[in-house]
Design a protein around this motif. Structure first.
Motif, PDB file in Angstrom:
ATOM      1  N   ARG A 271       0.852  -1.333   0.100  1.00  0.00           N
ATOM      2  CA  ARG A 271       0.011   0.080  -0.070  1.00  0.00           C
ATOM      3  C   ARG A 271       0.760   1.180   0.078  1.00  0.00           C
ATOM      4  N   LEU A 272       0.821   2.152  -0.938  1.00  0.00           N
ATOM      5  CA  LEU A 272       1.548   3.501  -1.063  1.00  0.00           C
ATOM      6  C   LEU A 272       0.603   4.506  -0.661  1.00  0.00           C
ATOM      7  N   ASN A 273       0.978   5.519   0.356  1.00  0.00           N
ATOM      8  CA  ASN A 273       0.265   6.487   0.449  1.00  0.00           C
ATOM      9  C   ASN A 273       1.282   7.671   0.185  1.00  0.00           C
ATOM     10  N   LEU A 274       0.522   8.617  -0.718  1.00  0.00           N
ATOM     11  CA  LEU A 274       1.202   9.798  -1.073  1.00  0.00           C
ATOM     12  C   LEU A 274       0.305  10.907  -0.744  1.00  0.00           C
ATOM     13  N   LYS A 275       0.908  11.938  -0.124  1.00  0.00           N
ATOM     14  CA  LYS A 275       0.325  13.412   0.421  1.00  0.00           C
ATOM     15  C   LYS A 275       0.898  14.638   0.024  1.00  0.00           C
ATOM     16  N   ASN A 276       0.080  15.350  -0.531  1.00  0.00           N
ATOM     17  CA  ASN A 276       0.389  16.828  -0.657  1.00  0.00           C
ATOM     18  C   ASN A 276       0.467  17.437   0.426  1.00  0.00           C
ATOM     19  N   ASN A 277       1.680  17.890   1.238  1.00  0.00           N
ATOM     20  CA  ASN A 277       1.821  18.591   2.385  1.00  0.00           C
ATOM     21  C   ASN A 277       1.461  20.177   2.423  1.00  0.00           C
ATOM     22  N   THR A 278       1.452  20.721   1.164  1.00  0.00           N
ATOM     23  CA  THR A 278       1.419  21.885   0.972  1.00  0.00           C
ATOM     24  C   THR A 278      -0.050  22.750   0.580  1.00  0.00           C
ATOM     25  N   TYR A 279      -0.151  23.891   0.658  1.00  0.00           N
ATOM     26  CA  TYR A 279      -1.262  24.500   0.518  1.00  0.00           C
ATOM     27  C   TYR A 279      -1.266  24.971  -0.843  1.00  0.00           C
ATOM     28  N   SER A 280      -1.040  24.415  -1.828  1.00  0.00           N
ATOM     29  CA  SER A 280      -1.184  24.871  -3.170  1.00  0.00           C
ATOM     30  C   SER A 280      -1.179  23.435  -3.913  1.00  0.00           C
ATOM     31  N   ASP A 281      -1.653  23.531  -5.236  1.00  0.00           N
ATOM     32  CA  ASP A 281      -1.881  22.375  -6.073  1.00  0.00           C
ATOM     33  C   ASP A 281      -0.548  22.046  -6.505  1.00  0.00           C
ATOM     34  N   GLN A 282      -0.016  20.872  -6.728  1.00  0.00           N
ATOM     35  CA  GLN A 282       1.119  20.298  -7.170  1.00  0.00           C
ATOM     36  C   GLN A 282       0.905  19.355  -8.382  1.00  0.00           C
ATOM     37  N   LYS A 283       1.317  19.722  -9.381  1.00  0.00           N
ATOM     38  CA  LYS A 283       1.147  19.235 -10.635  1.00  0.00           C
ATOM     39  C   LYS A 283       2.151  18.153 -11.139  1.00  0.00           C
ATOM     40  N   ASN A 284       1.968  17.265 -12.107  1.00  0.00           N
ATOM     41  CA  ASN A 284       2.657  16.348 -12.809  1.00  0.00           C
ATOM     42  C   ASN A 284       3.564  15.584 -11.809  1.00  0.00           C
ATOM     43  N   VAL A 285       3.082  14.772 -10.761  1.00  0.00           N
ATOM     44  CA  VAL A 285       3.599  14.003  -9.703  1.00  0.00           C
ATOM     45  C   VAL A 285       3.498  12.634 -10.333  1.00  0.00           C
ATOM     46  N   VAL A 286       4.623  12.026 -10.332  1.00  0.00           N
ATOM     47  CA  VAL A 286       4.762  10.627 -10.884  1.00  0.00           C
ATOM     48  C   VAL A 286       5.229   9.742  -9.561  1.00  0.00           C
ATOM     49  N   LEU A 287       4.337   8.517  -9.390  1.00  0.00           N
ATOM     50  CA  LEU A 287       4.824   7.641  -8.282  1.00  0.00           C
ATOM     51  C   LEU A 287       5.078   6.535  -9.071  1.00  0.00           C
ATOM     52  N   ARG A 288       6.578   5.818  -8.611  1.00  0.00           N
ATOM     53  CA  ARG A 288       6.868   4.615  -9.080  1.00  0.00           C
ATOM     54  C   ARG A 288       7.371   3.902  -8.019  1.00  0.00           C
ATOM     55  N   SER A 354       8.366  11.631  -7.794  1.00  0.00           N
ATOM     56  CA  SER A 354       9.088  12.787  -8.473  1.00  0.00           C
ATOM     57  C   SER A 354       8.174  13.951  -9.109  1.00  0.00           C
ATOM     58  N   GLN A 355       8.764  14.898  -9.076  1.00  0.00           N
ATOM     59  CA  GLN A 355       7.949  15.964  -9.802  1.00  0.00           C
ATOM     60  C   GLN A 355       9.060  16.932 -10.449  1.00  0.00           C
ATOM     61  N   LYS A 356       8.978  17.422 -11.589  1.00  0.00           N
ATOM     62  CA  LYS A 356       9.837  18.473 -12.052  1.00  0.00           C
ATOM     63  C   LYS A 356       9.550  19.776 -11.826  1.00  0.00           C
ATOM     64  N   VAL A 357      10.443  20.357 -11.138  1.00  0.00           N
ATOM     65  CA  VAL A 357      10.222  21.808 -10.841  1.00  0.00           C
ATOM     66  C   VAL A 357      11.282  22.759 -11.514  1.00  0.00           C
ATOM     67  N   GLY A 358      10.765  23.397 -12.484  1.00  0.00           N
ATOM     68  CA  GLY A 358      11.705  24.102 -13.540  1.00  0.00           C
ATOM     69  C   GLY A 358      12.417  23.238 -14.077  1.00  0.00           C
TER      70      GLY A 358
END
Length: 373
Positions: A271-288, A354-358
């Motif tokens: 079981r994989l649990n992924l949580k966005n800890n921020t108060y903004s949208d996070q886009k294009n997140v890849v889970l492997r 993973s997420q590409k930032v810039g």
């Protein structure tokens, strides 16, 4: 004349001369002051005793002096028999335009019976303040009072300027602050002018005050802004680190299911649990996640099915999320089985998000926990 009678004659002349030289005045005046130190609107009082030391009855008159002072005499005319004393009261009030000081009031005592029996006295009066008819000379005076109060990382200075004179005043007040204190200087009202001399900053206030007017200057040296700035910097660094370093929380839970048959291999649920800890949208997140051999992935996926590809002896499961909303949590799961009895010897790898930032690819690895059912 014999020498004896001549000696007695000279003794008589000597005694008569001494008696004449020390004879008492014909009119004795004694007075006792009751009130002699007065304000401009008060009255000085004197009790006066007159004694007739003349050998005949005397009629004594006390004329009122010609002066601006108001003088009251309880008995202006006294009939005094020989060797008798009589009393009167003299009240003396200063004029409205009197100035503070000491005064001697001249009063005569005249005999209408024997003109040669006359005398005078000075009655001393002290006035402690000016009368309302006196216009004081113009004065330019200012009373400056300074005080300070210490607080937490702060020292506050208060300067009060009071015009105590009778003229308008225009002047300035200056204070010098050494380095580095002048970096933490503030004032109310704001200084009119400031200039720097070497390591000292001089602040100047110009003021104009009418008589009786007061002005207050408050300035302080406070290190609180420095403390607050430090706290804000630390907080901003923490928030930045939280945003870029811990934007996500990723947990990998391994659940070992029991076997029902003796020769059946155990099933592993991931079981994989992924949580966005921020108060903004996070886009294009890849889970492997990786599945090492000889483990096999069953078709028993959770709500979201991954893409699966082979890579160097293991399989890679990939989930792509176009957007994770603020504080959103996503859970995916899958099951594994092995064709061999090697479950206890296989090392389960970490999952990675993973997420590409810039131009930079940010990664976060999972924490792994295991439990048996």
């Amino acid at each position: 004349m014999s020498k004896r009678w001549l000696g007695l004659f000279f003794i008589f002349i000597l005694i008569t001369g001494i008696g004449t030289a020390y004879a008492l005045p014909d009119l004795i005046i004694d007075f006792s002051p009751k009130e002699v130190e007065i304000q401009h609107d008060e009255t000085a009082l004197f009790d006066v005793e007159l004694t007739n030391n003349y050998n005949v009855h005397q009629n004594i008159s006390i004329p009122t002096p010609r002066t601006d002072w108001n003088i009251y005499i309880s008995d202006y005319f006294l009939q005094i028999p020989r060797t008798v004393s009589k009393n009167t009261t003299i009240a003396i009030t200063p004029p409205p335009d009197v100035e503070a000081g000491e005064y001697g009031i001249y009063i005569e005592f005249n005999s209408e019976t024997s003109p040669e029996v006359s005398t005078y006295k000075y009655f001393q009066v002290k006035v402690t303040d000016d009368g309302p008819g006196i216009t004081p000379p113009p004065r330019r005076e200012a009373l400056v009072t300074e005080s300070s109060e210490k607080g937490f990382l702060t020292e506050t200075f208060t300067v009060t300027i009071l015009n105590t004179g009778t003229m308008n005043i225009s002047d300035k007040y200056s204070v010098s602050i050494e380095s580095p204190d002048y970096f933490f200087f503030s004032a109310l009202p704001l200084q009119t002018m400031s200039k720097k001399i070497d390591s000292i900053q001089e602040y100047t206030w110009y003021y104009e005050l009418i008589p009786g007017e007061e002005d207050t200057i408050t300035y302080k040296i406070s290190y609180l802004p420095l403390l607050i700035a430090g706290i804000l910097i630390v907080f901003a660094a923490f928030m930045l680190a939280f945003y870029y370093i811990t934007r996500f929380t990723l947990k990998k839970e391994i659940v070992m299911k029991p076997t029902k048959k003796k020769d059946e291999h155990r099933t592993i649920k991931i079981r994989l649990n992924l949580k966005n800890n921020t108060y903004s949208d996070q886009k294009n997140v890849v889970l492997r996640d990786s599945v090492p051999s000889p483990l096999k992935v069953t078709e028993n996926f959770g709500t979201l099915e991954p893409t699966i590809r082979k890579s160097k002896g293991h399989k890679v499961l990939t989930w792509k999320f176009d957007k994770l909303e603020p504080r959103e949590e996503r859970v995916v799961s899958y099951e594994l089985k092995s064709s061999m009895e090697v479950i206890g010897k296989i090392l389960i790898p970490q999952a990675v998000a993973s997420q590409k930032v810039g131009k930079k690819l940010e990664r976060i690895y999972s924490r792994i926990s295991r439990k048996d059912k």
